[in-house]
Design an enzyme around this catalytic site. Structure first.
Site, PDB file in Angstrom:
ATOM      1  N   ASP A  11      39.652  40.972  40.031  1.00  0.00           N
ATOM      2  CA  ASP A  11      40.705  41.479  38.601  1.00  0.00           C
ATOM      3  C   ASP A  11      39.420  40.375  37.723  1.00  0.00           C
ATOM      4  O   ASP A  11      38.940  39.868  37.597  1.00  0.00           O
ATOM      5  CB  ASP A  11      41.698  40.362  38.410  1.00  0.00           C
ATOM      6  CG  ASP A  11      42.862  40.762  36.875  1.00  0.00           C
ATOM      7  OD1 ASP A  11      42.400  41.853  36.636  1.00  0.00           O
ATOM      8  OD2 ASP A  11      43.649  40.255  36.700  1.00  0.00           O
ATOM      9  N   GLY A  12      39.731  41.286  36.644  1.00  0.00           N
ATOM     10  CA  GLY A  12      38.799  41.286  35.646  1.00  0.00           C
ATOM     11  C   GLY A  12      39.119  41.178  34.227  1.00  0.00           C
ATOM     12  O   GLY A  12      40.915  41.377  33.589  1.00  0.00           O
ATOM     13  N   GLU A  46      35.869  43.779  36.012  1.00  0.00           N
ATOM     14  CA  GLU A  46      36.315  44.136  37.131  1.00  0.00           C
ATOM     15  C   GLU A  46      35.387  44.623  37.995  1.00  0.00           C
ATOM     16  O   GLU A  46      35.881  44.568  39.307  1.00  0.00           O
ATOM     17  CB  GLU A  46      37.506  46.033  36.623  1.00  0.00           C
ATOM     18  CG  GLU A  46      38.934  45.294  35.662  1.00  0.00           C
ATOM     19  CD  GLU A  46      40.397  44.665  36.122  1.00  0.00           C
ATOM     20  OE1 GLU A  46      40.263  44.615  37.324  1.00  0.00           O
ATOM     21  OE2 GLU A  46      41.108  44.512  35.402  1.00  0.00           O
ATOM     22  N   ASP A  68      43.981  45.435  40.129  1.00  0.00           N
ATOM     23  CA  ASP A  68      45.488  46.567  39.121  1.00  0.00           C
ATOM     24  C   ASP A  68      44.591  47.428  38.229  1.00  0.00           C
ATOM     25  O   ASP A  68      45.009  47.599  37.310  1.00  0.00           O
ATOM     26  CB  ASP A  68      46.164  45.076  38.474  1.00  0.00           C
ATOM     27  CG  ASP A  68      45.771  44.280  37.029  1.00  0.00           C
ATOM     28  OD1 ASP A  68      43.892  45.224  37.591  1.00  0.00           O
ATOM     29  OD2 ASP A  68      46.115  43.435  36.536  1.00  0.00           O
ATOM     30  N   HIS A 122      50.466  42.006  36.649  1.00  0.00           N
ATOM     31  CA  HIS A 122      50.842  41.190  35.379  1.00  0.00           C
ATOM     32  C   HIS A 122      52.388  41.345  36.569  1.00  0.00           C
ATOM     33  O   HIS A 122      53.508  41.359  35.126  1.00  0.00           O
ATOM     34  CB  HIS A 122      50.788  41.430  34.338  1.00  0.00           C
ATOM     35  CG  HIS A 122      49.145  41.635  33.823  1.00  0.00           C
ATOM     36  ND1 HIS A 122      48.937  39.990  33.685  1.00  0.00           N
ATOM     37  CD2 HIS A 122      48.725  42.371  33.539  1.00  0.00           C
ATOM     38  CE1 HIS A 122      46.806  40.619  33.252  1.00  0.00           C
ATOM     39  NE2 HIS A 122      47.309  41.646  33.040  1.00  0.00           N
ATOM     40  N   ASP A 132      43.991  37.032  37.608  1.00  0.00           N
ATOM     41  CA  ASP A 132      44.313  37.253  36.889  1.00  0.00           C
ATOM     42  C   ASP A 132      44.148  35.539  35.957  1.00  0.00           C
ATOM     43  O   ASP A 132      42.810  35.991  34.774  1.00  0.00           O
ATOM     44  CB  ASP A 132      45.366  37.884  36.167  1.00  0.00           C
ATOM     45  CG  ASP A 132      45.622  37.634  35.134  1.00  0.00           C
ATOM     46  OD1 ASP A 132      44.925  39.234  34.590  1.00  0.00           O
ATOM     47  OD2 ASP A 132      46.713  37.040  34.378  1.00  0.00           O
TER      48      ASP A 132
END
Length: 153
Positions: A11-12, A46, A68, A122, A132
């Site tokens: 994740d970023g 990301e 995501d 999320h 995240d």
């Protein structure tokens, strides 16, 4: 004997776009990596998470990268071949952004069995939630460092 599959989430995060950023990766066996950046975009963070995962985790077997990010999935499953055919230009004839990271990731993918898997961000996805939190925390720390530098501390 088939090598065991390693699953990881990436994740970023970017506080502003651009702004202070953070990236993270987490494997299902508990390994993780994360860091911040002074100024970046969400898409760069990301991508950086994927690159850092590929550089850190040499599985010798299949790797599933859960993200995501529709952008990351699109780059490495749909768009890259078309961009290359157009001289690294988009369908609207604009230069592809983040070419430096995309090329580094593409090189790191060579000879490896890597699958990209889209996950809902999320939500209740444990690995994605951990990635995240680490990415967002790294972005927050980068923001705090910048604020201290501005104040001369």
């Amino acid at each position: 004997m088939n090598p065991e599959v390693t699953t990881a989430a990436t994740d970023g995060s970017s506080l502003g776009n651009p702004g202070p950023g953070g990236w993270a990766w987490v494997t299902e066996d508990g390994r993780e990596g994360f860091a911040g950046a002074r100024r970046s975009t969400n898409n760069r963070m990301e991508l950086r998470a994927v690159l850092e995962l590929l550089l850190a985790v040499d599985t010798g077997g299949p790797l599933v990268v859960q993200t995501d990010s529709a952008y990351v999935i699109g780059v490495f499953t749909e768009w890259l071949a078309r961009w290359r055919a157009r001289g690294m230009r988009t369908a609207s004839n604009k230069p592809v952004e983040n070419v430096d990271l995309i090329e580094l990731i593409d090189r790191a993918l060579q000879g490896r069995d890597v699958t990209f898997e889209k996950v809902l961000g999320h939500s209740t996805h444990v690995l994605n939630n951990r990635a995240d939190a680490l990415a967002h925390g790294a972005a927050q720390r980068a923001k705090q460092r910048l604020a201290r530098e501005v104040l001369g501390q």
